[in-house]
Design a protein around this motif. Structure first.
Motif, short mmCIF file in Angstrom:
data_model
loop_
_atom_site.label_atom_id
_atom_site.label_comp_id
_atom_site.label_asym_id
_atom_site.label_seq_id
_atom_site.Cartn_x
_atom_site.Cartn_y
_atom_site.Cartn_z
N LEU A 89 0.50 -1.10 0.06
CA LEU A 89 0.03 -0.16 -0.13
C LEU A 89 0.68 1.16 0.15
O LEU A 89 0.12 2.15 -0.43
N ALA A 90 1.38 0.65 0.76
CA ALA A 90 2.99 2.27 1.21
C ALA A 90 4.13 2.66 0.14
O ALA A 90 4.48 3.02 0.17
N LEU A 91 4.44 1.33 -1.10
CA LEU A 91 4.92 1.62 -1.82
C LEU A 91 5.44 2.98 -2.73
O LEU A 91 4.11 2.87 -3.71
N GLY A 92 6.12 3.53 -2.90
CA GLY A 92 6.32 4.36 -3.80
C GLY A 92 5.72 5.77 -3.37
O GLY A 92 6.24 6.80 -3.86
N VAL A 93 5.22 5.58 -1.89
CA VAL A 93 5.08 7.10 -1.86
C VAL A 93 5.77 7.78 -0.77
O VAL A 93 6.37 7.20 0.35
N GLU A 94 5.79 9.37 -1.51
CA GLU A 94 6.92 9.88 -0.84
C GLU A 94 6.80 10.68 0.54
O GLU A 94 7.63 10.75 1.23
N ALA A 95 5.16 11.29 0.29
CA ALA A 95 4.60 12.40 1.62
C ALA A 95 4.81 11.49 3.13
O ALA A 95 3.86 9.80 3.12
N LYS A 96 5.44 11.69 4.72
CA LYS A 96 5.73 10.39 5.08
C LYS A 96 4.50 10.95 5.67
O LYS A 96 3.90 9.60 5.93
N GLY A 97 3.94 11.33 5.67
CA GLY A 97 2.73 11.14 6.98
C GLY A 97 1.54 10.30 6.34
O GLY A 97 0.91 9.16 6.63
#
Length: 298
Positions: free
Chosen positions: A79-87
């Motif tokens: 789900l979080a793969l490639g997401v840059e925004a930490k929140g």
């Protein structure tokens, strides 16, 4: 006849813990959740039910729970793969792992860290138990969780379903969990303290899940504390079983020896303390009179 039926309905609702006000006050809505003393009573009852199960049932349910942990670990990365925004990254990662916990809680599977809440609650509110059966249950839960986590990790690896970016991201997750290794003895105790915090949160996930009276509420109650412990990198042994099982089969930077002795063991000790003291003992003492009445232990 109508008044008699209403009286019976009110009595049934009170026994189920769903009515906060009598029907004579139509302006107040009926409560759709358990109050804390009822939740702790449910914990004690679930703990008793787990201990009464045959060993084979305990072990199979523990394997199932461990399997769900690996699925949750995989989903949290995907789900979080490639997401840059930490929140957003933490939110998606935690929500992904919450899927594994939701399957555990709703299916009645035996998770070591949930047992750290249910069994002590039963012990704090009962005087009839056998130490041997408790130790056997705890060991079956712990070993079964590991077996289930490893089996699913093997199946995922052999299936070839996940691409290389997944395993690259996985190595970052594991590096974050093993960072305490650099601190030596101090790091070992940091993991233990982090484990206390983790099982405190997981205990509250079980608390909120038990309070909810519908599937939507149970999933939401599970997700909130899980998202918090994932975002905080608190060391939760059952969750780490899922991550480490996937990691040890890819290109591990750490050995199984380091995973077990420098993470799982101190995290597990902390998990027992966090669940037994900060959830079970705390709420059992705070609501002891109501619980005794609910359990019939006057």
């Amino acid at each position: 006849m109508r008044d008699e039926n209403n009286t019976k309905q009110d009595r049934n609702e009170e026994e189920e813990g769903t009515a906060i006000e009598p029907r004579t006050n139509p302006d107040r809505p009926q409560r759709q959740f358990y109050i804390p003393s009822q939740i702790v009573s449910e914990f004690a009852e679930k703990g008793r039910e787990h201990l009464k199960k045959p060993f084979t049932s305990q072990f199979l349910l523990a394997i199932t729970a461990g399997a769900f942990m690996t699925f949750g670990a995989a989903f949290s990365i995907l789900l979080a793969l490639g997401v840059e925004a930490k929140g957003i990254y933490y939110l998606l990662s935690g929500f992904g792992f919450a899927a594994g916990y939701a399957m555990v809680f709703i299916s009645g599977s035996v998770l070591f860290t949930e047992a750290n809440v249910l069994v002590p609650t039963y012990l704090f509110n009962s005087f009839s138990y056998e130490r041997r059966s408790i130790l056997k249950f705890w060991l079956s839960a712990y070993i079964g969780n590991i077996v289930g986590a490893v089996l699913v990790a093997i199946a995922i690896k052999l299936s070839g379903s996940l691409s290389e970016p997944f395993y690259t991201e996985l190595s970052m997750y594991i590096e974050n969990k093993m960072k305490f290794l650099k601190h030596g003895t101090v790091g070992w105790f940091q993991i233990l303290l982090s484990g206390i915090l983790a099982n405190w949160l997981i205990g509250m996930a079980a608390f909120l899940t038990t309070a909810a009276r519908d599937i939507t509420g149970k999933i939401l109650g599970t997700a909130l504390p899980v998202i918090l412990f994932v975002a905080g990198n608190f060391q939760h042994s059952a969750a780490n079983m899922g991550y480490f099982s996937l990691g040890i089969l890819s290109k591990p930077d750490y050995t199984w020896y380091e995973f077990i002795f420098f993470n799982l063991i101190p995290a597990s000790i902390g998990n027992i303390i966090g669940g037994a003291i900060l959830v079970s003992l705390l709420f059992s003492y705070a609501y002891r009179e109501d619980i005794k009445e609910a359990l019939g232990n006057k």
